[in-house]
Design a protein around this motif. Structure first.
Motif, PDB file in Angstrom:
ATOM      1  N   ILE A 183      48.373  55.075-102.500  1.00 22.38           N
ATOM      2  CA  ILE A 183      49.384  56.064-102.113  1.00 22.38           C
ATOM      3  C   ILE A 183      48.739  57.443-102.153  1.00 22.38           C
ATOM      4  CG2 ILE A 183      51.619  57.088-102.666  1.00 22.38           C
ATOM      5  CD1 ILE A 183      52.426  54.480-103.953  1.00 22.38           C
ATOM      6  N   ASN A 184      48.722  58.108-101.014  1.00 22.35           N
ATOM      7  CA  ASN A 184      48.024  59.387-100.916  1.00 22.35           C
ATOM      8  C   ASN A 184      48.943  60.597-101.001  1.00 22.35           C
ATOM      9  OD1 ASN A 184      45.531  58.017-100.504  1.00 22.35           O
ATOM     10  ND2 ASN A 184      46.008  57.792 -98.315  1.00 22.35           N
ATOM     11  N   ASP A 185      50.199  60.433-100.624  1.00 20.44           N
ATOM     12  CA  ASP A 185      51.092  61.587-100.549  1.00 20.44           C
ATOM     13  C   ASP A 185      52.091  61.645-101.690  1.00 20.44           C
ATOM     14  OD1 ASP A 185      52.525  59.385 -99.820  1.00 20.44           O
ATOM     15  OD2 ASP A 185      53.631  60.389 -98.197  1.00 20.44           O
ATOM     16  N   ALA A 186      51.870  60.887-102.750  1.00 21.97           N
ATOM     17  CA  ALA A 186      52.800  60.863-103.883  1.00 21.97           C
ATOM     18  C   ALA A 186      52.054  60.381-105.119  1.00 21.97           C
ATOM     19  CB  ALA A 186      53.991  59.947-103.586  1.00 21.97           C
ATOM     20  N   GLY A 187      52.720  60.449-106.266  1.00 19.46           N
ATOM     21  CA  GLY A 187      52.094  60.010-107.511  1.00 19.46           C
ATOM     22  C   GLY A 187      53.127  59.492-108.485  1.00 19.46           C
ATOM     23  N   ARG A 188      52.644  58.957-109.570  1.00 20.38           N
ATOM     24  CA  ARG A 188      53.519  58.427-110.621  1.00 20.38           C
ATOM     25  C   ARG A 188      54.007  59.590-111.468  1.00 20.38           C
ATOM     26  NH1 ARG A 188      53.358  52.971-112.802  1.00 20.38           N
ATOM     27  NH2 ARG A 188      54.545  52.853-114.748  1.00 20.38           N
ATOM     28  N   LEU A 189      55.316  59.677-111.635  1.00 22.37           N
ATOM     29  CA  LEU A 189      55.942  60.834-112.265  1.00 22.37           C
ATOM     30  C   LEU A 189      56.001  60.695-113.777  1.00 22.37           C
ATOM     31  CD1 LEU A 189      57.620  63.492-112.050  1.00 22.37           C
ATOM     32  CD2 LEU A 189      59.652  62.029-111.869  1.00 22.37           C
ATOM     33  N   PHE A 190      55.503  61.718-114.475  1.00 25.73           N
ATOM     34  CA  PHE A 190      55.638  61.870-115.916  1.00 25.73           C
ATOM     35  C   PHE A 190      56.411  63.163-116.171  1.00 25.73           C
ATOM     36  CE2 PHE A 190      52.231  58.931-115.555  1.00 25.73           C
ATOM     37  CZ  PHE A 190      52.133  58.218-116.753  1.00 25.73           C
ATOM     38  N   VAL A 191      57.324  63.147-117.131  1.00 28.38           N
ATOM     39  CA  VAL A 191      58.130  64.330-117.415  1.00 28.38           C
ATOM     40  C   VAL A 191      58.144  64.621-118.908  1.00 28.38           C
ATOM     41  CG1 VAL A 191      59.659  64.083-115.412  1.00 28.38           C
ATOM     42  CG2 VAL A 191      60.248  62.929-117.549  1.00 28.38           C
ATOM     43  N   SER A 192      58.351  65.895-119.233  1.00 31.70           N
ATOM     44  CA  SER A 192      58.540  66.304-120.621  1.00 31.70           C
ATOM     45  C   SER A 192      59.599  67.390-120.646  1.00 31.70           C
ATOM     46  CB  SER A 192      57.229  66.820-121.233  1.00 31.70           C
ATOM     47  OG  SER A 192      56.853  68.046-120.632  1.00 31.70           O
ATOM     48  N   GLY A 193      60.161  67.629-121.817  1.00 33.85           N
ATOM     49  CA  GLY A 193      61.184  68.652-121.956  1.00 33.85           C
ATOM     50  C   GLY A 193      62.089  68.369-123.133  1.00 33.85           C
ATOM     51  N   PRO A 194      63.005  69.284-123.437  1.00 33.69           N
ATOM     52  CA  PRO A 194      63.879  69.097-124.605  1.00 33.69           C
ATOM     53  C   PRO A 194      64.855  67.956-124.476  1.00 33.69           C
ATOM     54  CG  PRO A 194      64.613  70.969-123.293  1.00 33.69           C
ATOM     55  CD  PRO A 194      63.301  70.538-122.721  1.00 33.69           C
ATOM     56  N   ASN A 195      65.064  67.457-123.258  1.00 32.33           N
ATOM     57  CA  ASN A 195      65.994  66.347-123.027  1.00 32.33           C
ATOM     58  C   ASN A 195      65.311  64.993-122.992  1.00 32.33           C
ATOM     59  OD1 ASN A 195      64.836  67.482-120.623  1.00 32.33           O
ATOM     60  ND2 ASN A 195      66.117  66.126-119.414  1.00 32.33           N
ATOM     61  N   VAL A 196      64.006  64.949-123.154  1.00 31.65           N
ATOM     62  CA  VAL A 196      63.288  63.673-123.125  1.00 31.65           C
ATOM     63  C   VAL A 196      63.452  62.975-124.471  1.00 31.65           C
ATOM     64  CG1 VAL A 196      61.027  62.574-122.909  1.00 31.65           C
ATOM     65  CG2 VAL A 196      61.656  64.452-121.383  1.00 31.65           C
ATOM     66  N   MET A 197      63.753  61.699-124.418  1.00 28.46           N
ATOM     67  CA  MET A 197      64.148  60.884-125.574  1.00 28.46           C
ATOM     68  C   MET A 197      63.187  60.989-126.754  1.00 28.46           C
ATOM     69  SD  MET A 197      62.997  57.042-124.482  1.00 28.46           S
ATOM     70  CE  MET A 197      61.277  56.685-124.064  1.00 28.46           C
TER      71      MET A 197
END
Length: 744
Positions: free
Chosen positions: A578-592
């Motif tokens: 996949i060249n035009d996208a990636g695997r999403l990782f997120v962080s923030g105060p709402n992350v479990m």
């Protein structure tokens, strides 16, 4: 006596002046500012942000930006900011008696005096610029944002956003009384963001690579609005704060049974039940909640927060096996349920399985009949105090989702996670006490719990709870009577309601927030043309409590799920092929906080580095809008429900252990996706599979819609199932059979 009184008054004045001198020296502000600050603290319990160490930008002028909520905002900013700052006043503030002292002692200019603003920045002095109060800017406001950014670029200034929480409730509020109730002396809380240099080469954390200046200002103001919430308070205390702010507005919670509760009645009921929960459990213990969307579910949830217990919200539609597995995973000893609900919903099988597992079921009807007048009196007198103090970082909720092996995982969310997510949404979408939210999404789903229950109640929005989203014919008629302005749903549900609704049923709606599955263009068109309501699409997961991104009225792009919420960050990891996208990782105060797994029951498995792997493949454009390309994890979303393909394979393997099976998902026009079983079983009868699924404890959604027979299951070189080839087989089979049906 008169002399003594005069002496006391003189001492009080002298003490006040001395205190002002101390404040002026400590904060390095003017004497008049210090006096104003002391007045604001004593009258409005003003909370100021912690003073930060000087940054590399500290010698540059600052363009202070704020969304003007009331005439108090200018007074607070004058008292808190640099003495040489130029305060650009709204025309109403220029005439306000409240701000006479500010105009007398501070440097001020009116909003149209561009030369004074330019001169101040050219001299290296900071300025404050106020904007309209709404979280969602109009095109005119976005133009003003762009102009402010242009000023900063021209004069080498940095930007900082501020927000005064609580001033919208003051007598000087810019909001109407229908949108914000009035308090003579509301508590005020000032928040500020870090300094932002628009020329900083580092892209913002929301994934945008070339954001517009007006979007960066918008995001900065949203961050300040979010920061003005006290996220260090438990959910119970946050509800108590909401009671103080909005409690005079009358009933705020209503259900399909006709029950109506004010904030105070909700809090008293929570105190009564919470005292009982304390006696039957240990501090921090998880207690199962198996209740429908009704007032009792919210009272029970809040009672658990007051008692310092963790609310484990059980998906009663998941089937007996999944429910018992979830209870085991979280080591739950007690389930709170309703006899009436169990009988009406036909949940005798799950109840029998729970009892067989040795878990106690507490029937709320029995408990309610047994409550004494002494308990009620105590709750009436002490409703403001939680039964047990907890930290905002402690677990508050456990929600369950299926793992790739089919066993439920417990997603553990803290008080801060949930409070933050509600505050993040409020910082992006305009809501007020004038609104009424119609929630049909069950509270055992995070979208239904946080978005459909906690968010509205924390911000004074009236809430109507309906027990099931599947009543396609009834819900439009109920909406016609309830007259909500906001509704949450999935594309499948919304399309189903539209098919049976009259044109006037949803006439009161101004906003629909959709998630869990992609919204089709036809669904958007129907609601826009027939009901005059816009659908904004968002994206989330239980692990982010749940909202991670959302479109809004001012920032909306078709084909995307919107932009990341404030205070969140994302990163994309490359995916092979996949060249035009990636695997999403997120962080923030709402992350479990982390997971609970069946392999290690009752033990929290925290996130290693604060980043959560969403398992979704996404693309992010230059403005930060997120487009979902697909899911890396093997799940199907059917009518908003996450169905584990691995769990289906496990069930089929137990029925036909001598054969090989692969479950894949294909697109479905009505429900988003449908399940196809590719199997070597000959013959594989769907009726046989359906009969076994009932004994297995599976839900109806887990039964494959189609079965494709193959002589040999495709395998990878490693011996694992080749799901890419299995998917192609299913797609070709579906396409061929649809063509055959069309020819007939």
């Amino acid at each position: 006596m008169t002399g003594l009184l005069a002496t006391l008054i003189g001492l009080a004045i002298a003490g006040g002046l001395f205190a002002a001198l101390i404040v002026a020296r400590k904060r390095q502000c003017g004497f008049a500012q210090a006096i104003a600050l002391l007045k604001l603290r004593s009258l409005f319990d003003l909370h100021l942000p912690d003073r930060k160490e000087p940054s590399t930008h500290s010698r540059r002028p600052v363009v202070h930006l704020y969304s003007r909520q009331s005439g108090l905002d200018a007074a607070v900013l004058w008292a808190a900011l640099d003495r040489n700052c130029l305060h650009v006043l709204h025309e109403d503030d220029q005439r306000s008696l409240l701000l006479f002292g500010l105009r007398l002692f501070a440097r001020t200019a009116h909003a149209g005096d561009h030369s004074a603003i330019e001169a101040a920045l050219a001299e290296g002095r900071s300025v404050t610029l106020g904007f309209p109060q709404n979280a969602e800017p109009t095109p005119e406001t976005l133009t003003a944002y762009k102009h402010a950014a242009g000023l900063a670029r021209k004069h080498g200034a940095v930007l900082q956003a501020l927000h005064v929480r609580g001033s919208s409730l003051s007598p000087w509020s810019v909001w109407s009384r229908l949108e914000a109730p009035r308090h003579l002396l509301p508590r005020l809380r000032l928040a500020q963001t870090a300094l932002l240099d628009l020329d900083d080469p580092q892209p913002p954390q929301n994934g945008a690579t070339d954001p517009r200046d007006e979007d960066r200002v918008h995001d900065l103001l949203a961050e300040a609005r979010l920061a003005s919430n006290d996220l260090d308070r438990s959910l119970f205390l946050a509800f108590r704060d909401a009671t103080d702010r909005y409690g005079k507005a009358g009933p705020v919670l209503e259900d399909a049974l006709g029950g109506k509760l004010s904030y105070k009645k909700l809090m008293i009921g929570a105190r009564v039940l919470g005292a009982r929960f304390v006696k039957m459990s240990e501090p921090g213990e998880a207690m199962g909640v198996m209740l429908p969307n009704a007032n009792a579910a919210i009272v029970t949830f809040l009672a658990l927060q007051s008692a310092g217990r963790v609310a484990a919200m059980l998906n009663y539609t998941a089937g007996p096996a999944a429910i018992v597995s979830a209870l085991s995973t979280a080591r739950i000893r007690t389930v709170l349920a309703s006899r009436a609900f169990v009988e009406k919903a036909g949940l005798e099988a799950p109840v029998a399985a729970i009892e067989k597992a040795g878990i106690t079921i507490v029937w709320l009807e029995d408990m309610r009949e047994d409550i004494s007048w002494q308990e009620k009196t105590s709750a009436f007198l002490r409703w403001r105090s939680p039964l047990r103090e907890v930290d905002a970082g402690d677990p508050a909720v456990i929600l369950f989702t299926s793992g790739s092996e089919g066993t439920p995982k417990g997603v553990v969310l803290s008080h801060r996670n949930i409070h933050a997510n509600a505050a993040q949404a409020e910082a992006r979408i305009d809501i007020s006490v004038r609104d009424k939210l119609f929630n049909v999404l069950p509270v055992f789903h995070c979208f239904g719990l946080t978005g459909g229950a906690i968010l509205p109640l924390l911000y004074g929005v009236r809430l109507f709870l309906y027990p099931s989203p599947l009543h396609y014919r009834i819900i439009p008629a109920v909406a016609r009577e309830v007259k909500p302005s906001i509704m949450f749903g999935t594309d499948t549900f919304l399309a189903g309601y539209a098919r049976t609704a009259k044109d006037t049923d949803f006439a009161s709606l101004r906003l629909i927030v959709a998630g869990a599955e992609a919204v089709r263009a036809e669904t958007r068109r129907i609601y826009r043309e027939r009901f005059g309501a816009s659908i904004v699409e968002g994206f989330g997961m239980t692990e982010t409590a749940p909202v991670a991104a959302v479109n809004s009225g001012s920032h909306n792009k078709d084909g995307t799920v919107g932009r990341l919420l404030p205070a969140m960050a994302l990163r994309l990891e490359p995916v092979e092929g996949i060249n035009d996208a990636g695997r999403l990782f997120v962080s923030g105060p709402n992350v479990m906080l982390g997971y609970m797994l069946a392999s290690n029951p009752g033990v929290l498995q925290p996130l290693a580095d604060g980043w959560h792997d969403s398992g979704d493949i996404v693309a992010v454009d230059e403005d930060g809008y997120i487009a979902i390309r697909g899911r890396a994890k093997r799940f199907a979303k059917i009518a908003g429900e996450m169905i584990s393909l691995g769990a289906i394979e496990l069930m089929v393997q137990q029925l036909w252990p001598e054969d090989f099976h692969a479950a894949v998902a294909v697109a479905d026009r009505r429900k988003g996706e449908r399940i196809v079983l590719v199997t070597t079983r000959m013959p594989a009868l769907r009726e046989e599979l359906r009969d076994y699924s009932r004994r297995f404890g599976a839900t109806e959604l887990m039964i494959p819609n189609e079965i494709v027979n193959v002589p040999q299951l495709p395998l990878l070189g490693s011996g694992k199932t080749d799901y890419v080839t299995a998917q192609k087989i299913a797609d070709e089979w579906i396409s061929t059979h649809r063509a055959d049906k069309a020819e007939r």
